[in-house]
Design an enzyme around this catalytic site. Structure first.
Site, short mmCIF file in Angstrom:
data_model
loop_
_atom_site.label_atom_id
_atom_site.label_comp_id
_atom_site.label_asym_id
_atom_site.label_seq_id
_atom_site.Cartn_x
_atom_site.Cartn_y
_atom_site.Cartn_z
N SER A 137 40.64 16.70 -68.72
CA SER A 137 40.48 17.26 -70.17
C SER A 137 40.15 16.02 -71.04
CB SER A 137 41.65 18.04 -70.72
OG SER A 137 42.84 17.26 -70.49
N HIS A 192 37.95 23.33 -68.71
CA HIS A 192 36.74 22.93 -69.26
C HIS A 192 35.65 23.07 -68.37
CE1 HIS A 192 39.11 20.90 -72.49
NE2 HIS A 192 39.97 20.77 -71.49
N LYS A 227 37.84 27.98 -75.08
CA LYS A 227 36.85 26.71 -74.97
C LYS A 227 35.68 27.18 -75.21
CE LYS A 227 40.75 23.72 -74.07
NZ LYS A 227 41.80 23.48 -73.20
C1 LIG Z 1 43.26 23.39 -73.19
C2 LIG Z 1 44.03 23.48 -72.26
C3 LIG Z 1 44.77 24.24 -71.60
C4 LIG Z 1 45.62 25.27 -72.53
O1 LIG Z 1 44.83 26.00 -72.97
P1 LIG Z 1 44.94 27.06 -74.34
O2 LIG Z 1 44.40 28.01 -74.31
O3 LIG Z 1 44.50 26.04 -75.20
O4 LIG Z 1 46.50 27.00 -74.45
C5 LIG Z 1 45.19 24.06 -70.10
N1 LIG Z 1 44.71 23.23 -69.54
C6 LIG Z 1 43.85 22.28 -69.73
C7 LIG Z 1 43.28 21.47 -68.92
C8 LIG Z 1 43.49 22.46 -70.99
O5 LIG Z 1 42.44 21.48 -71.67
#
Ligand SMILES: *Cc1c(COP(=O)(O)O)cnc(C)c1O
Length: 397
Positions: A184, A212, A243
């Protein structure tokens, strides 16, 4: 009134002042407009490279419409947890669609990715077990491992030899390897085929967090595993829906048996109110958009190439990433914050990411690109960023 001592609060004040002094204090920037390339903040319109809205769906008219339709059909709240009375036909339909889309037998929907990640490991592992985790994994995966009470062994980023050695040395009853698929804060991709090989050799689970990659990578955006052509019953896929999908929520997908087990045992699934069914309705629509968004994914790839070309004279600050996450490493916390501030003066918003989110000494601007950006906007970014970085080298030299 007796004046009772309350030193605890003073300690917090001191720690916050220290965080200020070392450029570690975090602030929220208030926005007055929806998530989009142009954002209104502090009375100004700025060009933002700060969201994970990779396909530009967060404010898509079709999804806004679906939200209104969904609310009319389902109301706004689920009213209870899934296992009590909050599980509706639209949740079920979303789970079926997600499973079909990623090519797994079944899927389970969670309210957030964080909750999905603290669900899986505690449901599968206990004290006599061991988790093998990449050092750069997302914080929610670390928390999930800690909650499971299993031993937690962290290997150097993407170091498959280190992982193999740890697996060889382990005498744990149940083993689980866990990795971000796309990291991330770095944007690079885990060696998924090798990870699966090692999982097979050691009869371990492989938990892949595709927050991602889902929607962005692979045919029709089916994710990192589809991009690598991998399928196996021992793979547990976690994907997020806030996302690329532009909404909120997450899912875990895998074999039918695994999903049934999680439904029985995941505390962050069982003891929480179900996602509003209207959101599941929006997500079904988002999934259809993702599946038909090859043009958006193509445009995104063009923007990524444009960004890296535009940054060619600062290539040593880039990371080996072909994804929309394009970090520019500065190193020093204060310098990173200063560059972000200077760019904001020029109406460009790039988030400064500091420890503990990234390792000490590797503070960076985390540029994220979206299919909603135009080529001209990315060129505007690289021009401004190039000038700031040039003046940084002058002051440092
Ligand atoms: C954003 C993210 C999460 C958490 O997801 P949310 O739906 O925002 O709680 C988990 N793992 C990774 C790698 C992320 O980037």
């Amino acid at each position: 009134m007796p004046n009772t001592e309350f030193k605890l609060l003073d300690k917090l004040r001191e720690a916050l002042a220290e965080a200020d002094a070392s450029s570690m204090r975090r602030h929220r920037k208030l926005t007055q407009s929806p998530c989009a390339p142009q954002v209104e903040t502090a009375g100004r319109r700025v060009l933002a490279f700060a969201s994970n809205d990779y396909l530009g769906l967060a404010n898509h008219p079709q999804l806004v419409e679906a939200a209104a339709d969904g609310a009319r059909r389902w109301g706004v709240g689920a009213g209870a947890s899934h296992l009590v009375s909050g599980h509706s036909a639209v949740h079920e339909a979303l789970e079926d669609e997600l499973a079909r889309f990623v090519g797994c037998e079944a899927a389970l929907v969670f309210s957030t990715g964080y909750m999905a990640n603290i669900a899986v490991m505690p449901a599968l592992l206990g004290r006599n077990d061991e988790v093998f985790a990449d050092r750069l994994n997302h914080a929610s995966l670390i928390d999930g491992a800690l909650l499971s009470r299993a031993a937690l062994s962290r290997y150097a980023h993407n170091d498959m030899e280190a992982l193999a050695d740890m697996l060889d040395a382990s005498s744990a009853q149940n083993k689980l390897i866990v990795t971000d698929a796309v990291f991330s804060m770095d944007g690079d991709i885990a060696p998924l085929p090798r990870l699966l090989e090692l999982a097979e050799q050691h009869d371990a689970w492989l938990l892949v967090d595709d927050a991602h990659g889902f929607g962005v990578l692979g045919p029709q955006g089916r994710g990192s595993l589809a991009a690598a052509g991998l399928r196996a019953e021992r793979i547990i896929l976690m994907g997020t829906l806030g996302k690329a999908a532009g909404v909120a929520g997450a899912f875990v997908a895998g074999s039918r048996t695994l999903i049934e087990w999680l439904l029985q045992r995941s505390r962050s699934y069982i003891f929480t109110t179900a996602m509003p069914p209207m959101m599941a309705h929006v997500l079904l629509n988002a999934l259809a958009l993702i599946e038909n968004a090859d043009d958006r994914r193509q445009h995104l790839r063009t923007l990524i190439a444009c960004f890296r070309d535009g940054m060619a004279s600062h290539a040593q600050r880039l990371m080996p990433s072909n994804t929309p996450i394009q970090p520019v490493v500065i190193g020093d916390n204060a310098a990173t914050v200063d560059i972000a501030a200077a760019l904001l003066e020029r109406d460009i918003w790039t988030p400064a990411i500091r420890p503990p989110t990234v390792p000490k000494g590797s503070a960076r601007l985390r540029i994220s690109l979206s299919a909603a950006h135009s080529l001209a906007q990315v060129e505007q970014l690289t021009a401004a960023l190039g000038e700031q970085l040039a003046s940084l080298s002058t002051t440092q030299g």
